[in-house]
Design a protein around this motif. Structure first.
Motif, short mmCIF file in Angstrom:
data_model
loop_
_atom_site.label_atom_id
_atom_site.label_comp_id
_atom_site.label_asym_id
_atom_site.label_seq_id
_atom_site.Cartn_x
_atom_site.Cartn_y
_atom_site.Cartn_z
N ARG A 74 0.11 4.84 22.53
CA ARG A 74 -0.11 3.92 21.41
C ARG A 74 1.23 3.49 20.84
NH1 ARG A 74 -4.37 2.56 19.50
NH2 ARG A 74 -3.78 2.49 17.32
N TYR A 75 1.28 2.28 20.29
CA TYR A 75 2.46 1.80 19.61
C TYR A 75 2.06 1.13 18.31
CZ TYR A 75 1.30 -2.89 21.28
OH TYR A 75 0.67 -4.08 21.52
N LYS A 76 2.99 1.11 17.37
CA LYS A 76 2.79 0.45 16.09
C LYS A 76 4.15 -0.08 15.63
CE LYS A 76 1.29 1.17 11.35
NZ LYS A 76 0.78 2.13 10.37
N MET A 77 4.19 -1.35 15.28
CA MET A 77 5.43 -1.94 14.79
C MET A 77 5.64 -1.54 13.34
SD MET A 77 5.14 -5.70 16.38
CE MET A 77 4.79 -5.92 18.11
N GLU A 78 6.89 -1.19 13.01
CA GLU A 78 7.21 -0.80 11.65
C GLU A 78 8.45 -1.54 11.16
OE1 GLU A 78 7.51 3.43 11.35
OE2 GLU A 78 5.39 3.71 11.73
N LYS A 79 8.51 -1.74 9.86
CA LYS A 79 9.63 -2.44 9.23
C LYS A 79 10.90 -1.60 9.35
CE LYS A 79 10.14 -2.25 4.79
NZ LYS A 79 10.03 -2.38 3.37
N LEU A 80 11.98 -2.25 9.78
CA LEU A 80 13.29 -1.63 9.76
C LEU A 80 14.29 -2.68 9.28
CD1 LEU A 80 14.92 0.93 10.26
CD2 LEU A 80 15.21 0.21 12.62
N THR A 81 14.74 -3.55 10.16
CA THR A 81 15.64 -4.63 9.73
C THR A 81 14.90 -5.96 9.63
OG1 THR A 81 16.34 -5.03 12.00
CG2 THR A 81 17.69 -3.53 10.69
N ALA A 82 13.73 -6.07 10.22
CA ALA A 82 12.92 -7.29 10.14
C ALA A 82 11.67 -7.00 9.30
CB ALA A 82 12.51 -7.75 11.53
N MET A 83 11.20 -8.02 8.60
CA MET A 83 10.06 -7.86 7.69
C MET A 83 8.77 -8.36 8.36
SD MET A 83 11.25 -6.52 4.93
CE MET A 83 9.89 -6.80 3.82
N PRO A 84 7.74 -7.49 8.46
CA PRO A 84 6.47 -7.95 9.01
C PRO A 84 5.86 -9.02 8.11
CG PRO A 84 6.27 -5.72 8.11
CD PRO A 84 7.71 -6.10 8.03
N GLY A 85 5.27 -10.03 8.74
CA GLY A 85 4.67 -11.12 7.99
C GLY A 85 5.65 -12.20 7.59
N TYR A 86 6.94 -11.90 7.66
CA TYR A 86 7.98 -12.89 7.36
C TYR A 86 8.81 -13.20 8.61
CZ TYR A 86 12.13 -15.02 5.29
OH TYR A 86 13.16 -15.87 5.00
N ASP A 87 9.27 -12.15 9.28
CA ASP A 87 10.08 -12.31 10.49
C ASP A 87 9.25 -12.20 11.76
OD1 ASP A 87 12.68 -12.59 9.25
OD2 ASP A 87 12.53 -10.47 8.74
N TYR A 88 8.22 -11.37 11.73
CA TYR A 88 7.39 -11.16 12.92
C TYR A 88 5.96 -10.83 12.49
CZ TYR A 88 7.77 -6.15 12.00
OH TYR A 88 7.70 -4.91 11.41
N ARG A 89 5.04 -10.99 13.41
CA ARG A 89 3.64 -10.66 13.15
C ARG A 89 3.43 -9.19 13.51
NH1 ARG A 89 0.42 -14.41 16.18
NH2 ARG A 89 1.05 -15.88 14.58
N SER A 90 3.08 -8.38 12.54
CA SER A 90 2.88 -6.96 12.75
C SER A 90 1.73 -6.72 13.73
CB SER A 90 2.57 -6.27 11.42
OG SER A 90 2.54 -4.89 11.59
#
Length: 109
Positions: free
Chosen positions: A63-79
């Protein structure tokens, strides 16, 4: 084994002593430690490559899950989150990443 004769394949995952991690099913790693993506005025897709090293016996899943680090979900990428399924012998999969567009004049991070 090449390792036993003092030679090691460069694509192997090793432990702290330098010995290859032995696992017939393999060890999952990212191809790259970081992923740099250029943004633009249009939505685009990038991918994170996941490699199965030191073995590829049997079918496995992770399983994988994208998490915020240097990019913002919903602003920079689709979570997103999901599951990668590797068939017997399969050694590479990709996690798709939707990069969101920037507005004209907006600063690209």
């Amino acid at each position: 084994e090449d390792w036993a004769r003092g030679r090691r394949r460069t694509d192997e995952i090793v432990d702290l002593t330098g010995a290859p991690i032995i696992n017939p099913a393999g060890v999952l790693t990212f191809q790259d430690e970081t992923l740099e993506v250029c943004t633009g005025l249009n939505e685009r897709e990038a991918s994170a490559v996941v490699l199965r090293r030191n073995g590829a016996r049997g079918a496995i899943s992770c399983r994988y899950k994208m998490e915020k680090l240097t990019a913002m979900p919903g602003y920079d990428y689709r979570s997103d989150e999901g599951t990668l399924h590797f068939a017997h012998g399969e050694r590479q999969k990709e996690i798709p990443i939707v990069v969101l567009p920037k507005r004209l004049g907006e600063h690209s991070d």
